[in-house]
Design a protein around this motif. Structure first.
Motif, short mmCIF file in Angstrom:
data_model
loop_
_atom_site.label_atom_id
_atom_site.label_comp_id
_atom_site.label_asym_id
_atom_site.label_seq_id
_atom_site.Cartn_x
_atom_site.Cartn_y
_atom_site.Cartn_z
N GLY A 106 36.88 33.65 36.47
CA GLY A 106 37.87 34.80 36.67
C GLY A 106 38.17 34.59 37.88
O GLY A 106 39.66 34.55 37.52
N MET A 107 37.65 34.69 38.66
CA MET A 107 38.05 33.81 39.87
C MET A 107 38.76 32.80 39.87
O MET A 107 39.87 33.26 40.60
N ASP A 108 38.79 31.81 39.42
CA ASP A 108 39.76 31.04 38.98
C ASP A 108 40.73 31.06 38.50
O ASP A 108 41.60 29.97 38.87
N GLY A 152 35.89 38.87 37.93
CA GLY A 152 35.80 37.55 39.06
C GLY A 152 37.57 37.79 39.14
O GLY A 152 38.71 37.74 40.43
N ILE A 153 38.59 38.30 38.28
CA ILE A 153 40.31 38.77 38.80
C ILE A 153 40.39 40.26 39.42
O ILE A 153 41.14 39.74 40.75
N HIS A 154 39.78 40.31 39.49
CA HIS A 154 39.88 42.04 40.46
C HIS A 154 39.19 41.39 41.96
O HIS A 154 39.65 41.67 42.60
N GLN A 155 38.69 40.86 42.29
CA GLN A 155 37.57 40.60 43.39
C GLN A 155 39.03 39.65 44.06
O GLN A 155 39.14 39.60 44.96
N LEU A 199 46.23 41.44 47.45
CA LEU A 199 47.17 42.49 46.54
C LEU A 199 46.29 44.33 46.15
O LEU A 199 45.12 43.98 46.11
N ARG A 200 47.61 44.81 45.15
CA ARG A 200 46.78 45.98 44.81
C ARG A 200 46.43 45.84 43.53
O ARG A 200 47.72 45.46 41.93
N VAL A 206 31.50 49.97 37.11
CA VAL A 206 31.42 50.13 38.49
C VAL A 206 32.70 49.88 38.83
O VAL A 206 33.12 50.85 40.08
N LEU A 207 33.65 48.61 38.91
CA LEU A 207 34.57 48.59 39.23
C LEU A 207 36.68 49.52 38.79
O LEU A 207 36.74 49.07 38.94
N GLN A 208 35.87 50.63 37.79
CA GLN A 208 36.09 51.02 37.05
C GLN A 208 37.76 50.22 36.15
O GLN A 208 39.13 50.42 36.43
N LEU A 209 37.30 49.55 35.67
CA LEU A 209 38.08 47.93 35.27
C LEU A 209 38.34 49.02 33.42
O LEU A 209 37.46 49.39 32.43
N THR A 210 39.66 49.00 33.37
CA THR A 210 40.04 49.15 31.35
C THR A 210 39.78 48.08 30.88
O THR A 210 39.51 47.52 31.23
N THR A 211 39.08 49.47 29.21
CA THR A 211 38.00 47.79 28.89
C THR A 211 38.03 47.61 27.53
O THR A 211 38.29 49.32 27.33
#
Length: 317
Positions: A219-221, A246-249, A256-257, A275-280
């Motif tokens: 996700g980070m990549d 990973g994208i979030h991090q 960015l916000r 935990v990260l309050q991701l819509t899913t």
């Protein structure tokens, strides 16, 4: 070790009567059944399970074909299968394939050799034309929709779920939307995701889709590639909450916000997403696994759709 001949002598019955008791045959008098059971207890006799299964024509064992055992989606389905197997008193054998067609066919042969009563296919490497002939030897249930009458299935409407996500993002004003997948277009899930994208936004630009994503690092990549590309997306739909995390991090590390600069939506309602309050998008894969086990143990060829649900949180605005 005692055998059924000794049990028959001690109980004062025939060997065939002992065999009927061991195999739970209904036509044995209560008196003879009790005598056989006393002899079994006195001689501390344990029947050969394999021999009994062979006589009954079943093993009470189910195989689960699973590509990978470290993928959150497949792990969730497998958890559902295992949970239901305890209730149904079935043994489950995990059959990992890494999408190797030959390995998959090798496992399906276990139906022909009577090593398994049935097989659940969470995701397949072979065409149905190669799989269907094995349904003549045991029950096969798929975790995807199929119209084939020989195959039962417990499935989700992945296209409808993805269409709803992309439509939501478009209604929120997003036109530059990217997404990630685990596999390329050989995957049914990827093809359905791309079709839903086309139906909402039009053709999929090459820079809008990245495959090979299964972990937080992936996700980070992916986020790095999206953000460093020529056309920066304003929203990303990830193929799992771990990938979305990973994208979030990476998005936050870039200053960015979320969701003001980039909205993020994941899948499967995993703890990290909570935990990260991701819509899913919760495809309720645990229920898919439970239903698949129910179908295969009953030899059912039903087509059972499990409803999805979208859980809206702060990452999508």
């Amino acid at each position: 070790m005692a055998n059924i001949h000794e049990i028959a002598r001690r109980a004062g019955v025939s060997v065939s009567t002992v065999s009927r008791v061991l195999n739970q045959h209904p036509y044995v008098s209560a008196e003879k059944r009790a005598a056989v059971q006393r002899a079994i207890d006195e001689l501390d006799y344990t029947p050969n399970r394999n021999a009994v299964d062979l006589i009954r024509g079943r093993t009470r064992s189910i195989g689960v074909i699973i590509p990978y055992n470290n993928n959150p989606a497949f792990d969730r389905m497998l958890s559902g299968v295992l949970n239901k197997s305890v209730e149904e008193d079935y043994t489950v054998t995990v059959l990992p394939t890494r999408y190797d067609p030959e390995k998959e066919l090798e496992y399906l042969t276990m139906l022909k050799t009577k090593l398994l009563d049935g097989i659940i296919i969470t995701s397949r490497a072979n065409d149905w034309s190669s799989i269907v002939p094995f349904a003549g030897y045991g029950h096969i249930v798929a975790c995807e929709y199929t119209e084939l009458e020989e195959i039962g299935c417990a499935y989700i409407d992945r296209y409808a779920a993805t269409l709803e996500v992309f439509s939501f993002l478009k209604n929120m004003g997003h036109t530059e939307v990217a997404f990630t997948t685990a596999r390329g277009e050989t995957s049914i899930s990827t093809r359905l995701t791309m079709q839903a994208y086309r139906d909402v936004f039009g053709e999929v630009p090459p820079c809008r889709c990245l495959d090979g994503c299964t972990t937080l690092k992936d996700g980070m990549d992916a986020a790095r590639q999206f953000l460093e590309g020529k056309f920066r997306p304003t929203a990303v739909y990830a193929n799992g909450d771990e990938v979305a995390a990973g994208i979030h991090q990476f998005v936050l590390s870039a200053g960015l916000r979320i969701p003001e600069d980039i909205a993020i939506i994941g899948q499967e309602n995993q703890p990290i997403g909570q935990v990260l309050q991701l819509t899913t998008v919760d495809h309720q894969l645990f229920r898919v696994g439970e239903e698949a086990l129910r179908l295969v143990t009953r030899g059912s060829r039903e087509k059972v759709q499990i409803p999805y649900r979208i859980i809206y949180r702060s990452s999508s605005g």
